[in-house]
Design a protein around this motif. Sequence first.
Motif, PDB file in Angstrom:
ATOM      1  N   SER A  25      -2.478  15.667  -7.078  1.00 36.49           N
ATOM      2  CA  SER A  25      -3.176  14.404  -6.911  1.00 36.49           C
ATOM      3  C   SER A  25      -4.176  14.502  -5.759  1.00 36.49           C
ATOM      4  O   SER A  25      -5.354  14.187  -5.913  1.00 36.49           O
ATOM      5  N   VAL A  77       8.746   7.713 -12.221  1.00 32.57           N
ATOM      6  CA  VAL A  77       8.043   8.955 -11.869  1.00 32.57           C
ATOM      7  C   VAL A  77       8.732   9.532 -10.638  1.00 32.57           C
ATOM      8  O   VAL A  77       8.885   8.834  -9.636  1.00 32.57           O
ATOM      9  N   PRO A  99      -4.374  -2.717  -2.695  1.00 37.41           N
ATOM     10  CA  PRO A  99      -2.966  -3.105  -2.557  1.00 37.41           C
ATOM     11  C   PRO A  99      -2.832  -4.516  -1.987  1.00 37.41           C
ATOM     12  O   PRO A  99      -3.735  -4.994  -1.296  1.00 37.41           O
ATOM     13  N   ILE A 120       3.176  16.663  -7.889  1.00 39.69           N
ATOM     14  CA  ILE A 120       2.380  15.454  -8.128  1.00 39.69           C
ATOM     15  C   ILE A 120       1.492  15.195  -6.911  1.00 39.69           C
ATOM     16  O   ILE A 120       0.297  14.922  -7.044  1.00 39.69           O
ATOM     17  N   GLY A 134       0.813  -1.210   0.000  1.00 41.53           N
ATOM     18  CA  GLY A 134       0.000   0.000   0.000  1.00 41.53           C
ATOM     19  C   GLY A 134       0.851   1.266   0.000  1.00 41.53           C
ATOM     20  O   GLY A 134       2.036   1.234   0.342  1.00 41.53           O
ATOM     21  N   GLY A 135       0.252   2.353  -0.416  1.00 43.43           N
ATOM     22  CA  GLY A 135       0.879   3.656  -0.295  1.00 43.43           C
ATOM     23  C   GLY A 135       2.044   3.934  -1.232  1.00 43.43           C
ATOM     24  O   GLY A 135       2.818   4.859  -1.018  1.00 43.43           O
ATOM     25  N   VAL A 136       2.178   3.149  -2.280  1.00 47.03           N
ATOM     26  CA  VAL A 136       3.297   3.365  -3.202  1.00 47.03           C
ATOM     27  C   VAL A 136       2.934   4.324  -4.345  1.00 47.03           C
ATOM     28  O   VAL A 136       3.764   4.625  -5.203  1.00 47.03           O
ATOM     29  N   LEU A 165       9.536  11.664  -7.181  1.00 46.74           N
ATOM     30  CA  LEU A 165       8.808  12.101  -5.996  1.00 46.74           C
ATOM     31  C   LEU A 165       8.771  13.620  -6.085  1.00 46.74           C
ATOM     32  O   LEU A 165       9.819  14.267  -6.051  1.00 46.74           O
ATOM     33  N   LYS A 217      -0.094   3.936  -6.213  1.00 52.39           N
ATOM     34  CA  LYS A 217      -0.817   3.154  -7.215  1.00 52.39           C
ATOM     35  C   LYS A 217      -1.981   3.960  -7.801  1.00 52.39           C
ATOM     36  O   LYS A 217      -2.133   4.035  -9.016  1.00 52.39           O
ATOM     37  N   SER A 218      -2.777   4.568  -6.933  1.00 55.39           N
ATOM     38  CA  SER A 218      -3.952   5.291  -7.428  1.00 55.39           C
ATOM     39  C   SER A 218      -3.532   6.525  -8.227  1.00 55.39           C
ATOM     40  O   SER A 218      -4.111   6.823  -9.272  1.00 55.39           O
TER      41      SER A 218
HETATM   42  N1  LIG Z   1       5.344  10.593  -7.557  1.00 59.62           N
HETATM   43  C1  LIG Z   1       4.827  11.138  -6.469  1.00 59.62           C
HETATM   44  N2  LIG Z   1       5.342  12.255  -5.914  1.00 59.62           N
HETATM   45  C2  LIG Z   1       4.826  12.775  -4.785  1.00 59.62           C
HETATM   46  N3  LIG Z   1       3.789  12.272  -4.130  1.00 59.62           N
HETATM   47  C3  LIG Z   1       3.230  11.166  -4.638  1.00 59.62           C
HETATM   48  C4  LIG Z   1       3.685  10.532  -5.820  1.00 59.62           C
HETATM   49  N4  LIG Z   1       2.905   9.453  -6.073  1.00 59.62           N
HETATM   50  C5  LIG Z   1       1.990   9.416  -5.093  1.00 59.62           C
HETATM   51  N5  LIG Z   1       2.181  10.425  -4.211  1.00 59.62           N
HETATM   52  C6  LIG Z   1       1.429  10.710  -3.001  1.00 59.62           C
HETATM   53  O1  LIG Z   1       1.575   9.596  -2.141  1.00 59.62           O
HETATM   54  C7  LIG Z   1       0.373   9.335  -1.423  1.00 59.62           C
HETATM   55  C8  LIG Z   1      -0.072   7.907  -1.710  1.00 59.62           C
HETATM   56  O2  LIG Z   1      -0.396   7.822  -3.093  1.00 59.62           O
HETATM   57  P1  LIG Z   1      -1.606   6.941  -3.614  1.00 59.62           P
HETATM   58  O3  LIG Z   1      -2.835   7.206  -2.833  1.00 59.62           O
HETATM   59  O4  LIG Z   1      -1.638   7.125  -5.076  1.00 59.62           O
HETATM   60  O5  LIG Z   1      -1.006   5.525  -3.253  1.00 59.62           O
HETATM   61  P2  LIG Z   1      -1.684   4.092  -3.263  1.00 59.62           P
HETATM   62  O6  LIG Z   1      -0.606   3.127  -3.546  1.00 59.62           O
HETATM   63  O7  LIG Z   1      -2.865   4.091  -4.136  1.00 59.62           O
HETATM   64  O8  LIG Z   1      -2.120   3.990  -1.767  1.00 59.62           O
HETATM   65  P3  LIG Z   1      -3.148   2.956  -1.104  1.00 59.62           P
HETATM   66  O9  LIG Z   1      -2.373   1.733  -0.901  1.00 59.62           O
HETATM   67  O10 LIG Z   1      -3.537   3.636   0.178  1.00 59.62           O
HETATM   68  O11 LIG Z   1      -4.276   2.804  -2.075  1.00 59.62           O
HETATM   69  C9  LIG Z   1      -0.613  10.387  -1.895  1.00 59.62           C
HETATM   70  O12 LIG Z   1      -0.598  11.455  -0.982  1.00 59.62           O
HETATM   71  C10 LIG Z   1      -0.061  10.842  -3.235  1.00 59.62           C
HETATM   72  O13 LIG Z   1      -0.398  12.167  -3.560  1.00 59.62           O
END
Ligand SMILES: Nc1ncnc2c1ncn2[C@@H]1O[C@H](COP(=O)(O)OP(=O)(O)OP(=O)(O)O)[C@@H](O)[C@H]1O
Length: 387
Positions: free
Chosen positions: A340, A330, A242, A336, A135-137, A332, A139-140
């Motif tokens: 997002s 992509v 995730p 973004i 999670g939290g990588v 950090l 993905k969304s």
């Molecule tokens: N390339 C990036 N640069 C900066 N922040 C990012 C980047 N990608 C994602 N984030 C941030 O990281 C956080 C987690 O992203 P996201 O919700 O897309 O992850 P996820 O893998 O879908 O999480 P989850 O497992 O909770 O569904 C969000 O606050 C998002 O804005």
Amino acid sequence: MAASKEQILAALAKVPSPGGAPLTDARVLSDIVVSDGKVFFSISVDAGAVKSWEPVRKVAEAAVRAVPGVQSALVALTAERAAGAASRGPQPAHVAQNRAAVAAPQPHAHAHPTDKVQPGIPGVDAVIAVASGKGGVGKSTTAVNLALGLRDLGLKVGMLDADIYGPSLPKLLAIKEKPQTIGGTRLKPIDRYGLSVMSIGFLIDEETPMIWRGPMVMSAITQMLREVEWGKLDIMVVDMPPGTGDAQLTMAQQVPLKGAVIVSTPQDLALIDARRGVAMFRRVNVPVLGIVENMSYFLCPECGTRSDIFGYGGARKEAERQGVPFLGEVPLHMTIREKSDSGMPVVATEPDGPHAKIYREIAAKVLEQIKGGADAGRAAPKIVIEA
Ligand SMILES: Nc1ncnc2c1ncn2[C@@H]1O[C@H](COP(=O)(O)OP(=O)(O)OP(=O)(O)O)[C@@H](O)[C@H]1O
Ligand SMILES: [Mg+2]
């Protein structure tokens, strides 16, 4: 000892369907997922026949529970409508090629107890999953911007938020309204930035305890695939939950996937999880379209200096190791994150910026894989999942 799929099928063969034939011969069963003593599958019948099938569903569930080694069983009854032919209207010349390539036959073939070909979604040419082991990588965020990148390639794109544990498309696309119903039964997706969007968040009560969500996956997903008026789509991008547990596996089997994109961050731990993600899709015979490295490096917003804070090139190496394409890096970056989280994804709101370009390049690579990946999918070894 854990129960096997054969034992489950043997138990179901003793359950009569309303017409009297054994359930296993009625050509209504989905694939059967058996994992750690938990069994999931669905019975798909005509909408008009649901009443007569409900008692069968109950008997089937009880029969499965009685199999030694089964701890829990969830049998969902889903009403299926006849899948209409996906006819297409005239297409603009410059996108006709991309669209035709996407619409090529589904390479996907499941190990299936009834040999029934998994039904596609009427009008939708290809479904791809965006998944991560962890999670939290991002993905969304990646899924949304990838969908917008595909849109920019001239494709008609839909998004399905299947993340049952934390649906995030309402936030990432600033959707506050609920979808409208058509004729009281079918849902209309919400249009945002040219994408047709549905979220599991619209169907599942926020109060639903997490423990209940896993078992709800199958019926909620079926509903989102079959009871939503998707219209004509070239590609549907699915934001998966995730992880690589039961919910993900069920989903990977329920959705007729053309391929999967795995998102990972460069750290070792995330990469181990990404590896599990690749393995999971391979097990269910879904071609892996490639790996995206998110939060790959840090670009200082002040001076533009690049720092590889998590190490460099981990996902690229992992992709090589796994023999899957590397789709891109992509960074950090604050923009973004801000864009997002405020529902204004970079590809839609800063189309000329550097990040949009990166996502569009990833989208182009994904499209290449979809075009060329069909054979890879067909050649993939078929492995039956058992506990
Ligand atoms: N390339 C990036 N640069 C900066 N922040 C990012 C980047 N990608 C994602 N984030 C941030 O990281 C956080 C987690 O992203 P996201 O919700 O897309 O992850 P996820 O893998 O879908 O999480 P989850 O497992 O909770 O569904 C969000 O606050 C998002 O804005
Ligand atoms: Mg998410």
